[in-house]
Design a protein around this motif. Structure first.
Motif, PDB file in Angstrom:
ATOM      1  N   UNK A  42       0.839  -1.190   0.000  1.00 53.37           N
ATOM      2  CA  UNK A  42       0.000   0.000   0.000  1.00 53.37           C
ATOM      3  C   UNK A  42       0.880   1.248   0.000  1.00 53.37           C
ATOM      4  N   UNK A  43       0.320   2.337  -0.511  1.00 51.72           N
ATOM      5  CA  UNK A  43       0.970   3.647  -0.484  1.00 51.72           C
ATOM      6  C   UNK A  43       2.361   3.583  -1.126  1.00 51.72           C
ATOM      7  N   UNK A  44       3.413   3.909  -0.365  1.00 54.21           N
ATOM      8  CA  UNK A  44       4.765   3.922  -0.929  1.00 54.21           C
ATOM      9  C   UNK A  44       5.522   2.625  -0.666  1.00 54.21           C
ATOM     10  N   UNK A  45       4.872   1.645  -0.085  1.00 50.52           N
ATOM     11  CA  UNK A  45       5.533   0.367   0.217  1.00 50.52           C
ATOM     12  C   UNK A  45       5.385  -0.584  -0.969  1.00 50.52           C
ATOM     13  N   UNK A  46       5.997  -0.181  -2.075  1.00 41.39           N
ATOM     14  CA  UNK A  46       5.907  -0.951  -3.322  1.00 41.39           C
ATOM     15  C   UNK A  46       7.166  -0.689  -4.138  1.00 41.39           C
ATOM     16  N   UNK A  47       8.097  -1.646  -4.205  1.00 44.66           N
ATOM     17  CA  UNK A  47       8.026  -3.011  -3.660  1.00 44.66           C
ATOM     18  C   UNK A  47       8.100  -3.024  -2.132  1.00 44.66           C
ATOM     19  N   UNK A  48       7.451  -4.023  -1.519  1.00 41.79           N
ATOM     20  CA  UNK A  48       7.371  -4.039  -0.060  1.00 41.79           C
ATOM     21  C   UNK A  48       8.568  -4.706   0.617  1.00 41.79           C
ATOM     22  N   UNK A  49       9.197  -3.977   1.526  1.00 48.33           N
ATOM     23  CA  UNK A  49      10.243  -4.536   2.376  1.00 48.33           C
ATOM     24  C   UNK A  49      11.417  -5.129   1.620  1.00 48.33           C
ATOM     25  N   UNK A  50      12.261  -5.833   2.371  1.00 47.11           N
ATOM     26  CA  UNK A  50      13.424  -6.493   1.770  1.00 47.11           C
ATOM     27  C   UNK A  50      13.001  -7.549   0.761  1.00 47.11           C
ATOM     28  N   UNK A  51      11.925  -8.257   1.068  1.00 50.09           N
ATOM     29  CA  UNK A  51      11.450  -9.318   0.178  1.00 50.09           C
ATOM     30  C   UNK A  51      11.113  -8.759  -1.192  1.00 50.09           C
ATOM     31  N   UNK A  82      11.839  -5.773  -2.529  1.00 51.70           N
ATOM     32  CA  UNK A  82      12.956  -5.092  -3.195  1.00 51.70           C
ATOM     33  C   UNK A  82      13.897  -6.097  -3.840  1.00 51.70           C
ATOM     34  N   UNK A  83      14.175  -7.188  -3.129  1.00 47.70           N
ATOM     35  CA  UNK A  83      15.046  -8.223  -3.696  1.00 47.70           C
ATOM     36  C   UNK A  83      14.408  -8.859  -4.922  1.00 47.70           C
ATOM     37  N   UNK A  84      13.119  -9.158  -4.814  1.00 48.82           N
ATOM     38  CA  UNK A  84      12.418  -9.798  -5.924  1.00 48.82           C
ATOM     39  C   UNK A  84      12.386  -8.898  -7.153  1.00 48.82           C
ATOM     40  N   UNK A  85      12.114  -7.614  -6.962  1.00 46.90           N
ATOM     41  CA  UNK A  85      12.074  -6.703  -8.096  1.00 46.90           C
ATOM     42  C   UNK A  85      13.451  -6.584  -8.746  1.00 46.90           C
ATOM     43  N   UNK A  86      14.509  -6.610  -7.935  1.00 39.30           N
ATOM     44  CA  UNK A  86      15.865  -6.559  -8.495  1.00 39.30           C
ATOM     45  C   UNK A  86      16.158  -7.773  -9.361  1.00 39.30           C
ATOM     46  N   UNK A 146      15.288 -16.766   4.823  1.00 39.48           N
ATOM     47  CA  UNK A 146      15.954 -15.477   4.950  1.00 39.48           C
ATOM     48  C   UNK A 146      14.949 -14.336   4.817  1.00 39.48           C
ATOM     49  N   UNK A 147      15.243 -13.171   5.417  1.00 40.07           N
ATOM     50  CA  UNK A 147      14.342 -12.014   5.281  1.00 40.07           C
ATOM     51  C   UNK A 147      14.143 -11.559   3.845  1.00 40.07           C
ATOM     52  N   UNK A 148      15.107 -11.834   2.965  1.00 36.90           N
ATOM     53  CA  UNK A 148      14.955 -11.415   1.573  1.00 36.90           C
ATOM     54  C   UNK A 148      14.089 -12.387   0.780  1.00 36.90           C
ATOM     55  N   UNK A 149      13.712 -13.505   1.377  1.00 38.37           N
ATOM     56  CA  UNK A 149      12.861 -14.492   0.712  1.00 38.37           C
ATOM     57  C   UNK A 149      11.515 -14.554   1.435  1.00 38.37           C
TER      58      UNK A 149
END
Length: 276
Positions: free
Chosen positions: A121-130, A132-136, A160-163
Motif C-alpha cells: 500500500x501507499x509507498x511500500x511498493x516493492x514491499x520490504x526487503x522481500x 525489493x530483492x524480488x524486483x531486483x 531469509x528475510x529477503x525471501x
C-alpha cells in the motif's frame, strides 16, 4: 478447473454452493494454495480461488499479455465477469491486497465488500526487503533469474528475510511448492521476469490508487499482522481511515501471510465480514 481469459489460461478452485461468494487473491510468487486453510474453515461459503499469473502459476500466459499491476487487476475483473460472480467479498493479502485496491478504486460493481490483509500500500511498493530483492531479480534474463531462484530450493535460503522468512512463520512447506513452476518451466520464468519488470516500472502506482479509495463506500475490513515486518502496521491504520466503512483488526502471532500463520482466525474474520 480452468478458464480461458484474454491473457491466457487461469486455473482456479470453486467450492460451489449457495452461500456468500468469497474470492481470494494471492500475492507474488504464490498460488491459490495460500488460502487452503481459511477455505477449509469456511463451510457454507462459495470460495473461489484463482491462481493468477504472479510467478507461481502453471499455465504460461500469452506472449503479449499485459502483466502490469493494472493488467493483472483487469484480468481479475475479467475473471469475476466470466464466472458471473456477484455480491462478491474480495479478499487479498500481500500483492493480492494491492490488486484488490485497484478494483476498489475502479468501483467494480460485482464487489460488495472487501478484506485487505497485510498488503502492499501507499509507498511500500516493492514491499520490504522481500519485495525489493524480488524486483531486483526481475532485471536478470529469464535464464539467470531461474539460476538465482534455484537457491530457494534450500530451506535455509527460503527462511531469509529477503525471501519468505519475514512473510510467514509456519508456511515454509507451502512456500517450497510455490517456486516449482518457475524452476521447471522456461515459459513461467519468462512470465515472472516480465511481470517483475512491469511492476518495478510503476513504483508510485499504489499512491495513485490510494487517492481514489475514499470513494469505495462498501464494507471494508482491514486485517493486519501486529508483528508484520514487511507491511507496516501503520499502513493498515491508514487504509482503514481512508475507507468510509473501514474497520481495522490486528492479529497476533503472525507475519504477513495470515492465511498460513493464522488460518482459523482469518477464516473467522472473513465469516464475520460476509455475514455482517
Amino acid at each position: 478447473m480452468q478458464i480461458e481469459l484474454t491473457a491466457g489460461t487461469v486455473e482456479y478452485t470453486d467450492t460451489g454452493g449457495p452461500g456468500p461468494v468469497v474470492v481470494f487473491v494471492h500475492g507474488l510468487l504464490m498460488d491459490g494454495s495460500l488460502w487452503d486453510g481459511p477455505v477449509a474453515s469456511l463451510t457454507g461459503h462459495r470460495c473461489v480461488v484463482p491462481t493468477l499469473p504472479l510467478g507461481a502459476h502453471r499455465k504460461p500466459m500469452r506472449p503479449g499479455a499485459d502483466l502490469s499491476p493494472a493488467g493483472i487487476a483487469r484480468l481479475l475483473t475479467e475473471f469475476l465477469e466470466r464466472l458471473d460472480l456477484r455480491e462478491v467479498t474480495l479478499v487479498g493479502v500481500d500483492t493480492g491486497g494491492a490488486l484488490v485496491q485497484f478494483l476498489m478504486a475502479d468501483g467494480v460493481s460485482r464487489v460488495s465488500r472487501v478484506v485487505l490483509a497485510s498488503c502492499d500500500a501507499f509507498d511500500n511498493f516493492p514491499p520490504g526487503l522481500t519485495g525489493k530483492t524480488l524486483f531486483l531479480t526481475g532485471k536478470l534474463s529469464p535464464g539467470l533469474f531461474g539460476l538465482f531462484m534455484q537457491q530457494l530450493r534450500l530451506r535455509l535460503v527460503r527462511r531469509l528475510p529477503i525471501a519468505f522468512g519475514w512473510l510467514t512463520k509456519r508456511g515454509d512447506d507451502v512456500a517450497a511448492r510455490w517456486i516449482r513452476p518457475l524452476l521447471g518451466d522456461a515459459d513461467i520464468r519468462r512470465d515472472a521476469v516480465r511481470l517483475l519488470r512491469a511492476f518495478a516500472a510503476e513504483p508510485g502506482i499504489l499512491r495513485e490508487v490510494a487517492e481514489r479509495l475514499p470513494a469505495f463506500d462498501r464494507p471494508a475490513l482491514v486485517v493486519w499482522a501486529r508483528e508484520d515486518r514487511v507491511m507496516p502496521p501503520e499502513h493498515g491504520e491508514r487504509l482503514a481511515s481512508l475507507l468510509p466503512k473501514g474497520k481495522l483488526v490486528l492479529v497476533d502471532d503472525s507475519y504477513t501471510l495470515l492465511p498460513l500463520d493464522q488460518p482459523e482466525e482469518f477464516a473467522r474474520l472473513v465469516r464475520e465480514t460476509t455475514t455482517a
